[in-house]
Design a protein around this motif. Structure first.
Motif, PDB file in Angstrom:
ATOM      1  N   UNK C  92       0.851  -1.188   0.000  1.00  0.00           N
ATOM      2  CA  UNK C  92       0.000   0.000   0.000  1.00  0.00           C
ATOM      3  C   UNK C  92       0.890   1.243   0.000  1.00  0.00           C
ATOM      4  N   UNK C  93       0.550   2.208  -0.851  1.00  0.00           N
ATOM      5  CA  UNK C  93       1.291   3.471  -0.884  1.00  0.00           C
ATOM      6  C   UNK C  93       0.367   4.606  -0.453  1.00  0.00           C
ATOM      7  N   UNK C 165       2.338  -8.665  -5.486  1.00  0.00           N
ATOM      8  CA  UNK C 165       1.443  -9.008  -6.590  1.00  0.00           C
ATOM      9  C   UNK C 165       0.571  -7.828  -6.967  1.00  0.00           C
ATOM     10  N   UNK C 166       0.393  -6.924  -6.032  1.00  0.00           N
ATOM     11  CA  UNK C 166      -0.575  -5.840  -6.219  1.00  0.00           C
ATOM     12  C   UNK C 166      -0.117  -4.622  -5.417  1.00  0.00           C
ATOM     13  N   UNK C 167      -0.254  -3.448  -6.028  1.00  0.00           N
ATOM     14  CA  UNK C 167       0.100  -2.191  -5.362  1.00  0.00           C
ATOM     15  C   UNK C 167      -1.147  -1.323  -5.284  1.00  0.00           C
ATOM     16  N   UNK C 168      -1.456  -0.831  -4.091  1.00  0.00           N
ATOM     17  CA  UNK C 168      -2.639  -0.003  -3.915  1.00  0.00           C
ATOM     18  C   UNK C 168      -2.216   1.428  -3.610  1.00  0.00           C
ATOM     19  N   UNK C 169      -2.622   2.349  -4.480  1.00  0.00           N
ATOM     20  CA  UNK C 169      -2.353   3.770  -4.225  1.00  0.00           C
ATOM     21  C   UNK C 169      -3.518   4.327  -3.419  1.00  0.00           C
ATOM     22  N   UNK C 170      -3.336   4.323  -2.093  1.00  0.00           N
ATOM     23  CA  UNK C 170      -4.405   4.720  -1.186  1.00  0.00           C
ATOM     24  C   UNK C 170      -4.271   6.204  -0.865  1.00  0.00           C
ATOM     25  N   UNK C 187      -1.609  -4.259 -12.211  1.00  0.00           N
ATOM     26  CA  UNK C 187      -1.341  -4.643 -10.818  1.00  0.00           C
ATOM     27  C   UNK C 187      -1.377  -3.454  -9.868  1.00  0.00           C
ATOM     28  N   UNK C 188      -1.600  -2.248 -10.395  1.00  0.00           N
ATOM     29  CA  UNK C 188      -1.640  -1.052  -9.539  1.00  0.00           C
ATOM     30  C   UNK C 188      -3.060  -0.480  -9.545  1.00  0.00           C
ATOM     31  N   UNK C 189      -3.623  -0.367  -8.347  1.00  0.00           N
ATOM     32  CA  UNK C 189      -4.993   0.134  -8.189  1.00  0.00           C
ATOM     33  C   UNK C 189      -4.935   1.495  -7.516  1.00  0.00           C
ATOM     34  N   UNK C 190      -5.629   2.461  -8.109  1.00  0.00           N
ATOM     35  CA  UNK C 190      -5.665   3.818  -7.563  1.00  0.00           C
ATOM     36  C   UNK C 190      -7.089   4.189  -7.161  1.00  0.00           C
TER      37      UNK C 190
END
Lengths: 284, 284, 284, 284
Positions: C92-93, C165-170, C187-190
């Motif tokens: 998580x970012x 596996x997955x990066x979340x731009x929170x 793989x990146x969810x914003x």
């Protein structure tokens, strides 16, 4: 953050109320930043809420109240003046489900809920570390299923000792005794995990699942002697389908419960809710 | 507009159902344009709905059904094959409130409801000109409050004479006798003007107003012998406040009722609704 | 908690896919607990997602995949088999706004998000104590406004080191460089704090306030090289009025953002989202 | 049905406005049945709307206005007094899509829209029989694509001849020339079939489908010279998924469009909408 006085009034409706109140405020130089009014045509009752910039007035809240009293008497008003500079004291009661408590504490910390949370009371000890992380005192008051009265006496003593203006049942899961409900009338807010009046009482999500409803809901209301029957402040719903199990309903319900409770509590703390018989006027 | 066959199945769940059904369809060259499945973990029942392009099959719907029968028998299926080329026959029943009828007729004319509306039955004569403007026969069957059975006998006779596959109670406001409900089981759709199970019975908007709810609703459900207690197909809500009178609730309610009923009817006509005990599976 | 394999497929549509796949699973004795399919009529592409009870199969996920390969090849499938027994790794970012991070961590702890959160990366140090309270490693990677590339290189190195596996731009509030977006494609969810495509870019709530919209929204989407233009997973809205200031919009928006992001992330982690061009198929 | 006068005011905010206005009304014996106020903190402008029972006043609306003028002048008010006993005249403009027109006429007939519909203008002849069924004159004014001005001149002449207070573009599908927009400023209401500012211009549902949004919407707004950029009165949305084709979006959109337009028109006719720059204050 500016400071405001809030004048909240209900009285029998008649010509001239607004003129008299607005005149009074204007004479004091009061700058009205928010004004709400409602005339209930069925009962002939009038409701108003004025938010006045404190700096625009020459007097403090007590002097303001004293000066307003003759106006209030002339119109037989139920009324109150509150001062946003003096935060209401709030006690939260929980059991083992954390979602509403977590949500309230997070919003409180972020400034969304203008109050002092003076204590968390629980029949279990599970939420202690979370509560204390926020610097709030936690009281574990176990409830003996065979004799609950001593616990409720302790609860009442704590509420008095903490001088709570408002008690929030954030999924407390115990039914307060009628006498306590009466003594705290209009000051206890509950979240019920159904769309009342559907599914009052225990296990509402399982009741909803069995009935096959397509929407589930939650209801924030004032506690009265009669279970789940007090004045409703706010409700909301979440759509469900045949795919969803009772466990899914519980999961969706958590989100609805916490947002409905947070809205209801915020409005109560901002003096936006006026109880009118078994209903509410909500100036949101 | 392409023509489709719809295969709708419910049966005890077990390994291999989808394989067997899909194999059967593939062997006939069937092109599946929409597929929905559901396994109910509580009851162990399986549900499926397949939409198959008619042109992709070498056989008609009757031959298709005949060929499918052994598969159905092996899995103890409740099943049906419908043919979108053959429109279901619908009877609408109304009283004096026109909004649901007007909405259904407008959608039907615009192609949103794939059916033949073969008649409108009413205990009043008010909706005749509107109905006949759409070219639909209108029957006025007055109900004698002191002896309703003759009217219901006439209603039943009309439903049979019109060979109705489906009866829509579009605010009919009369309670059908239990025997008739039984005979038409699963074929009668009602719109109730509350968020069931809240406010079953008469005058739900006035009940809602008295209770002070913050959301009102409407419920589309199959009619059973027990009033307002049949399987729910669809529900929706509208937000209300202290400002709204019972008359406002009725006004908002009209919009909710007509859209909820229209959705429920559309799904029923497209074979998207499967009754499962007192609940529904809705493949929408 | 039972263990499942999930088979997710997209391929050119043709007769017999479901039969072949379902046959294959049935031959292995596989018990399908959830099945979803979609045929996109515009592009002629077929999508499916099957959830199979692991215990019902005689083989592990690798052997299952190997056995399935010939089927996949015959239909030119893009496909994957995932095993719910092996949790995906998530990074998580965040920047300085905590609401999305707090919400994700709370849901994760409560079992709503089936993943390992292997790290939180931030351009600020503010969220360290909260993150570490949950036992998750926190990396502070400051971004130099005059030369951001070194920070993004460090971010990329961390993502690789953590095998995410997955990066979340929170609410990360920094625009990732195009090359990184490409390498992490899908793989990146914003979470973007507007109802896209309205108000892309900076300060969307202020843009919304200036335009005078009556609904604000939030959008969960996959990140692509073009800012705020990737495939949308989920959106939702909140009603606003002339009474609400930009500060109110931000407050309402927080609730919408966190629930929209949580839904999008949950669906992604459950392999319910398939990217299709610049759109998504979401089997929820 | 009781008769009311509505006093609608906007002016620079300052202390004493409410007191002065409420005093004035109380001195006339006026019984206020609904009161709404708003202070815009950004622009320092004040808005109010009072509904006064006509029978409670000794004077008619013209005398009331005359008496109020000095108050208005003192506070530099933009203001108007309307009389619910005198219905505003409305012209509806349509093209070939009937759903908004049908909905408005049905609501009007049922008493939901307090106005005289004095004419329907269209560039096609399709809606004539429907319109005339309601007893409303229909004018067919064809638009020559190569020279549209003569048609718009005829439209303007009709609007003047019919003395229209308000023009509703109920899916008229033609862009009015800027000069006409200016002359009718604040009196022309349009329904745009997207959630503005997303998808302004032509074919918004197809734009929405291509973008892969998960919610579609509609916007009711005042027409200005800039296309789809005028003050927004009301918006709403409908959820869509990957299953829905552009045709489905159009179908869902019809329901959103007609309800959003009906709400916007109702509020406008009840003097609940005040234009404030490019935004609106809506006292609903």
């Amino acid at each position: 953050m500016s400071r405001y006085y809030r004048l909240v009034v209900s009285c029998p409706d008649q010509v001239g109320i607004v003129a008299r109140v607005a005149n009074f405020i204007a004479q004091q130089g009061g700058s009205i930043t928010e004004a709400s009014q409602h005339s209930d045509l069925e009962t002939g009752r009038f409701f108003m809420r004025y938010e006045i910039l404190a700096d625009s007035l020459a007097m403090g809240p007590d002097a303001f109240s004293e000066a307003f009293r003759p106006v209030a008497d002339d119109f037989q008003m139920d009324w109150a003046v509150t001062d946003t500079g003096k935060l209401p004291k709030v006690v939260i009661m929980v059991s083992k489900e954390s979602h509403c408590l977590v949500d309230l504490l997070y919003r409180w910390q972020g400034g969304e809920l203008a109050c002092d949370i003076v204590g968390v009371l629980s029949n279990h000890d599970d939420m202690r570390s979370l509560t204390e992380w926020y610097g709030i005192p936690y009281q574990h008051i176990p409830v003996n299923p065979d004799d609950k009265q001593p616990a409720f006496d302790a609860v009442e003593a704590q509420i008095e000792a903490l001088q709570a203006d408002c008690v929030i049942l954030a999924r407390y899961m115990q039914i307060l005794p009628p006498a306590l409900c009466q003594r705290l009338s209009g000051r206890v807010i509950n979240i019920h995990h159904s769309f009342l009046p559907s599914f009052a009482g225990a296990k509402p999500y399982h009741q909803a699942y069995q009935r096959g409803v397509k929407l589930i809901g939650a209801t924030c209301h004032y506690v009265t002697e009669e279970l789940d029957a007090g004045p409703i402040i706010e409700q909301d719903i979440h759509r469900v389908t045949h795919c969803h199990t009772p466990k899914d309903l519980v999961r969706f319900g958590r989100d609805v419960e916490k947002s409905v409770l947070a809205r209801g509590v915020r409005w109560h703390l901002e003096d936006r809710v006026i109880i009118h018989g078994n209903k509410t006027v909500v100036f949101n």
